[in-house]
Write a protein that holds these residues in place. Structure first.
Motif, short mmCIF file in Angstrom:
data_model
loop_
_atom_site.label_atom_id
_atom_site.label_comp_id
_atom_site.label_asym_id
_atom_site.label_seq_id
_atom_site.Cartn_x
_atom_site.Cartn_y
_atom_site.Cartn_z
N PRO A 377 0.80 -1.24 0.00
CA PRO A 377 0.00 0.00 0.00
C PRO A 377 0.83 1.28 0.00
O PRO A 377 0.30 2.35 -0.30
CB PRO A 377 -0.82 -0.12 1.29
N ARG A 458 -9.50 -2.74 -12.60
CA ARG A 458 -10.87 -3.28 -12.45
C ARG A 458 -11.22 -4.17 -13.63
O ARG A 458 -11.80 -5.24 -13.47
CB ARG A 458 -11.87 -2.13 -12.34
N LEU B 4 7.94 -5.50 14.41
CA LEU B 4 7.84 -6.08 13.06
C LEU B 4 6.46 -6.67 12.84
O LEU B 4 5.83 -6.48 11.79
CB LEU B 4 8.91 -7.17 12.90
N THR B 7 4.09 -3.92 12.25
CA THR B 7 4.34 -3.33 10.93
C THR B 7 3.71 -4.21 9.86
O THR B 7 3.01 -3.76 8.97
CB THR B 7 5.86 -3.22 10.68
N ARG B 8 3.97 -5.52 9.99
CA ARG B 8 3.43 -6.45 8.99
C ARG B 8 1.91 -6.45 9.00
O ARG B 8 1.26 -6.51 7.98
CB ARG B 8 3.96 -7.86 9.27
N SER B 10 -0.03 -4.03 9.93
CA SER B 10 -0.58 -2.80 9.35
C SER B 10 -0.43 -2.82 7.83
O SER B 10 -1.31 -2.40 7.11
CB SER B 10 0.09 -1.58 9.97
N THR B 11 0.71 -3.38 7.37
CA THR B 11 0.92 -3.51 5.93
C THR B 11 -0.18 -4.37 5.33
O THR B 11 -0.79 -4.04 4.32
CB THR B 11 2.27 -4.19 5.66
N THR B 14 -3.51 -2.58 5.33
CA THR B 14 -3.62 -1.55 4.27
C THR B 14 -3.76 -2.25 2.92
O THR B 14 -4.47 -1.78 2.04
CB THR B 14 -2.40 -0.61 4.29
N ALA B 15 -3.05 -3.38 2.80
CA ALA B 15 -3.17 -4.14 1.54
C ALA B 15 -4.61 -4.60 1.35
O ALA B 15 -5.18 -4.50 0.27
CB ALA B 15 -2.22 -5.34 1.58
N LEU B 18 -6.69 -1.75 0.27
CA LEU B 18 -6.50 -1.44 -1.15
C LEU B 18 -7.29 -2.41 -2.01
O LEU B 18 -7.96 -2.03 -2.97
CB LEU B 18 -5.01 -1.51 -1.52
N GLN B 21 -10.76 -1.51 -1.89
CA GLN B 21 -10.97 -0.33 -2.73
C GLN B 21 -11.14 -0.76 -4.19
O GLN B 21 -12.00 -0.29 -4.90
CB GLN B 21 -9.77 0.59 -2.57
N LEU B 22 -10.26 -1.72 -4.59
CA LEU B 22 -10.33 -2.23 -5.96
C LEU B 22 -11.63 -2.99 -6.16
O LEU B 22 -12.35 -2.79 -7.12
CB LEU B 22 -9.16 -3.18 -6.23
N HIS B 25 -15.38 -1.76 -6.71
CA HIS B 25 -15.82 -1.34 -8.03
C HIS B 25 -16.34 -2.52 -8.86
O HIS B 25 -16.98 -2.35 -9.86
CB HIS B 25 -14.67 -0.69 -8.80
N PHE B 26 -15.98 -3.73 -8.45
CA PHE B 26 -16.46 -4.86 -9.25
C PHE B 26 -17.04 -5.94 -8.38
O PHE B 26 -16.89 -7.11 -8.62
CB PHE B 26 -15.35 -5.40 -10.16
#
Lengths: 540, 540
Positions: A377, A458, B4, B7-8, B10-11, B14-15, B18, B21-22, B25-26
């Motif tokens: 991200p 998309r 760590l 961090t992982r 949160s990564t 967020t992934a 995302l 988010q993608l 739309h579909f």
């Protein structure tokens, strides 16, 4: 009531039996034997994904691999088998060829005028073609190897049409076969797939760097490119492959006869309508671009820490691909100095002398987990050479790009992305630090690039079946049905003038002309007779 | 270590964000509003299956239905909504037209020579075309209705290209739209989908009854049919639809401009490569033949008892479809007497006077659960008129056929099945009892028919996604993305001479000719000068 129950049960059971009878023929669980003609470079990286998936589904996969190879190798954990055969070319020769050709393609060719550019390109391709012929010859003339392959009774042969020989093996072993394919220069091979599928009026051929919306002059350019590559393809094959294939098969053979879909059962094209402009296609062609993409995995600790240290600014990922490791010092410094001026952290895949202008925000890596980084991200942009594998990872994860294309399909890939508003294009040899800096700022700050690449993303994700599953489905289909004859167009049985109905049109014109001639003759004869009778009457 | 981990995490989160988010739309789960321009006959039976599936997936489906209709209706349990509008034609007129046209198509036309045959066909089609124009006019000029539709903000319009008006509605309401389609006479409408997709050299056009392997004379026939139907289509539209559409839209409009894929977002063609011969296609076309087929359900008790009473011999299923209920007495007796002589039991869908020659092995039904009967393990053969819905049920369940085609696409459907070895074809008007009896014995006793239809059945079942799921997927896709622009070829923006690059070829020829002319002129001038100088020198 009981009688009815049993009647229904028996009916149901027989129905089930019939369904089983039907389904036994297309049971997707049955396993087969796949023979693979190995490829090189990024082609192998992509093909390996299909092969791993096939082995995971229980199929036995054997890759025919020359004793010397640049890329082909299996992981220790992989179930892919390798059948090696001795090669008459040394590894040193191959390494040299790779190094020299990259130098020509990246540094020398772009400085040349049009004709010199393509004559140099032809020369490079000719050298690779010689090597490929040698590899193919070493395989098919290896009696022990061929006897072993004959005995192994494979269900399907898989090969990349860019690396000839798979179709020859399929012909010798008389097995169904499937192509996986990205492109051929000028789409010459794709055109042999059967017919008027690349109308030069709206299908930009590869290397033209055009879109599907062409001006008159662009359409002239596209047609000229098409003619040029057709001519070149004929020339290349006439000299080498046709003679070689004829020699091996013992009869007059043209390589294009083996390329055609009359021979290949299925074509898996490694693009999709996210990247490509729509064009006609045939039932035995499927577009499986991005089949290697998958959700991102966590990064190694050191890399993750570096990425997280970028804060709100995020990171930029930079790679010029698996072939080009090193850059010359001047270009490396131009790039490094631009990267040093952005607020983002940069992860640069680079294998050479550390540039003097390298900023503290940039880290060099000999290898990066590119897909995982693009799926992170924090990633804001991807600086890429435009290889198909890389840009599909960027499309998959929705990351806008700066394209610095180096050679072959990379130029068209980046052109397409630029036209679709998802990338900025720079010229590798002439770009300055300012150019790269401005491009980076634009791609990261202007939201349209992100929006456009998300739109492509998309489209990419919204398909009835994932690309890798479709690729494997059709390979399994060909194994289950011993081919896919019902999907092949009959165009292959026709000559070009028959295909365009020129003989029929000629015949109909002749018929019409004959009728007109006869009618005219009759009229003239009648008029003459009438005139004579008139004169006679007058004379009387 | 803990740092760590976070961090992982949160990564990862967020992934996930995302990806969300993608995927937002579909998201295939979101529901939309579908407006349907109603069709008639078997077209409606097929379309209804898609609509029911759409409602089951939570979409709101509204069918625009004229107050008088022959077929369009919803089951009580259905969630399909109907928006009725008054029609200026009476139900009696429609019923009369149907009765008369069937009489012409089935009994009168086949006795006529070629040209008379098609002029009668044109007349019938012209009458239906008038009715369709009336229905369309009554809808689009109904202000209350159009205002309601404008307000309802539909996500997609679905229609059958055989019944014009859907494309006009899409133009007026400015909505994306999808066609479901079987055929147009001579494939005239399909050709407007964009380009050289029906090369007459190997793609047999509908009504030609040819295969993809044509002799020279057959190719002449195919081309002539193509020209004939193109001409007819132009004539039909010039007189009626072009004027009507121009009047409604207030600007010069050709119906073919609305037919083209530049307007339709997606085409769902109701055939597949089991029945059809392979031909080129475009990215926004999918072949969903047999989408209405499903595994057989148990039969009603009386019918099941009758079927079971056939013992080892099994049963024959006989239907001439939903349009033709009654037969004339003579034909009915010829058929009944043949059926009386076979050892199988026969279930005959028949709505008329019981034939005198009817055997005790034959039962007449006003309606039969055709798909369930064809899926019954006792079923040995299917006597059919060759309607697309019926033959797809036979292909689905692997039942060999005797085709007695009556009109339109039925003749080609049966021709295709005959060529593929899955059916015997008989002529309705001229066949004798012996012909039918021999055909029945051959189809039931010769195992090749069963093997061939099972081969087609395997092809039909072995697709990555079931036809109905694909049909629904693409309708949902068009709703999600507000169209499918990325799948439309740019061919629509070109005139025919641009499409075939004739302007470019002309330009290049002119260039070459000019160069040749200049060079020749220069040579001639030089020769003349040289000759003069020579003479001068000689003179001196």
């Amino acid at each position: 009531m009981e009688a009815l129950y049993f009647t229904r049960m028996s009916t149901k059971m027989t129905a089930v039996l019939l369904l089983l009878q039907l389904s036994s023929h297309f049971d997707s669980g049955s396993c087969g034997k796949v023979l693979v003609w190995s490829t090189e470079f990024s082609h192998w990286i992509n093909m390996k994904v299909i092969l791993e998936e096939l082995t995971q589904r229980g199929h036995e996969v054997t890759v025919l691999k020359p004793s010397v190879s640049l890329f082909v190798d299996g992981d220790k954990s992989s179930a892919i088998k390798f059948e090696s055969f001795p090669l008459s070319i040394s590894g040193k020769y191959l390494e040299n060829l790779k190094r020299k050709s990259i130098s020509v393609l990246v540094y020398e060719m772009p400085k040349q005028p049009f004709w010199k550019y393509y004559s140099m390109f032809q020369e490079v391709m000719g050298q690779y073609s010689d090597v490929l012929e040698n590899i193919c010859r070493d395989a098919v003339l290896n009696k022990r190897l061929m006897a072993k392959l004959q005995e192994s009774s494979f269900d399907v042969i898989l090969s990349d049409a860019f690396f000839p020989c798979g179709e020859l093996l399929a012909e010798i072993l008389q097995k169904p076969f499937v192509y996986t394919f990205r492109f051929s220069p000028g789409n010459t091979i794709e055109k042999y797939s059967g017919g008027f599928l690349f109308p030069p009026s709206y299908v930009p051929i590869i290397f033209s760097e055009l879109s599907d919306q062409m001006t008159f002059i662009e359409r002239v350019k596209n047609l000229l490119y098409m003619i040029y590559f057709d001519f070149w393809f004929e020339l290349l094959n006439e000299k080498k492959w046709n003679q070689f294939y004829s020699e091996i098969l013992g009869e007059d053979t043209k390589i294009e006869d083996l390329y055609t879909m009359a021979k290949a059962d299925f074509w898996l094209i490694r693009t999709y309508w996210d990247l490509e402009f729509p064009r006609p296609s045939l039932p035995n062609v499927d577009f499986v671009g991005g089949l290697h993409c998958r959700p991102a995995k966590p990064l190694p600790k050191e890399m993750e820490d570096f990425v997280q240290s970028s804060g709100e600014n995020g990171v930029v990922v930079f790679s010029l691909g698996s072939i080009v490791g090193t850059l010359n010092e001047e270009r490396a410094n131009v790039i490094a100095s631009a990267l040093a001026q952005i607020p983002q952290k940069v992860l640069w895949r680079f294998d050479g002398k550390k540039p003097d202008t390298l900023g503290s925000n940039t880290r060099l890596y000999k290898w990066i987990p590119q897909g995982d980084l693009l799926g992170h991200p924090k990633t804001k942009a991807f600086i890429t050479h435009g290889g198909t594998n890389g840009i599909y990872e960027a499309i998959y994860h929705g990351i806008p790009m700066i394209g610095i294309p180096l050679f072959v399909d990379q130029l068209d890939n980046i052109s397409h992305l630029k036209i679709k508003g998802a990338a900025i294009r720079l010229d590798f040899n002439t770009m300055s630090s300012t150019d790269l800096l401005e491009a980076l700022n634009e791609v990261i700050k202007d939201p349209s690039y992100k929006e456009n690449v998300l739109r492509l993303s998309r489209i990419h994700h919204d398909q009835p079946v994932k690309p890798l599953d479709r690729a494997v489905f059709w390979i399994e289909f060909v194994m289950r049905h011993k081919g896919a004859k019902h999907l092949r167009v009959a165009a292959h049985d026709l000559s070009w003038f028959q295909y365009y109905s020129l003989d029929v049109v000629g015949f109909l014109f002749t018929c019409v002309a004959t009728v007109i001639l006869i009618v005219t003759k009759c009229c003239m004869l009648y008029c003459q007779k009438f005139a004579k009778t008139g004169k006679k009457k007058k004379g009387e």
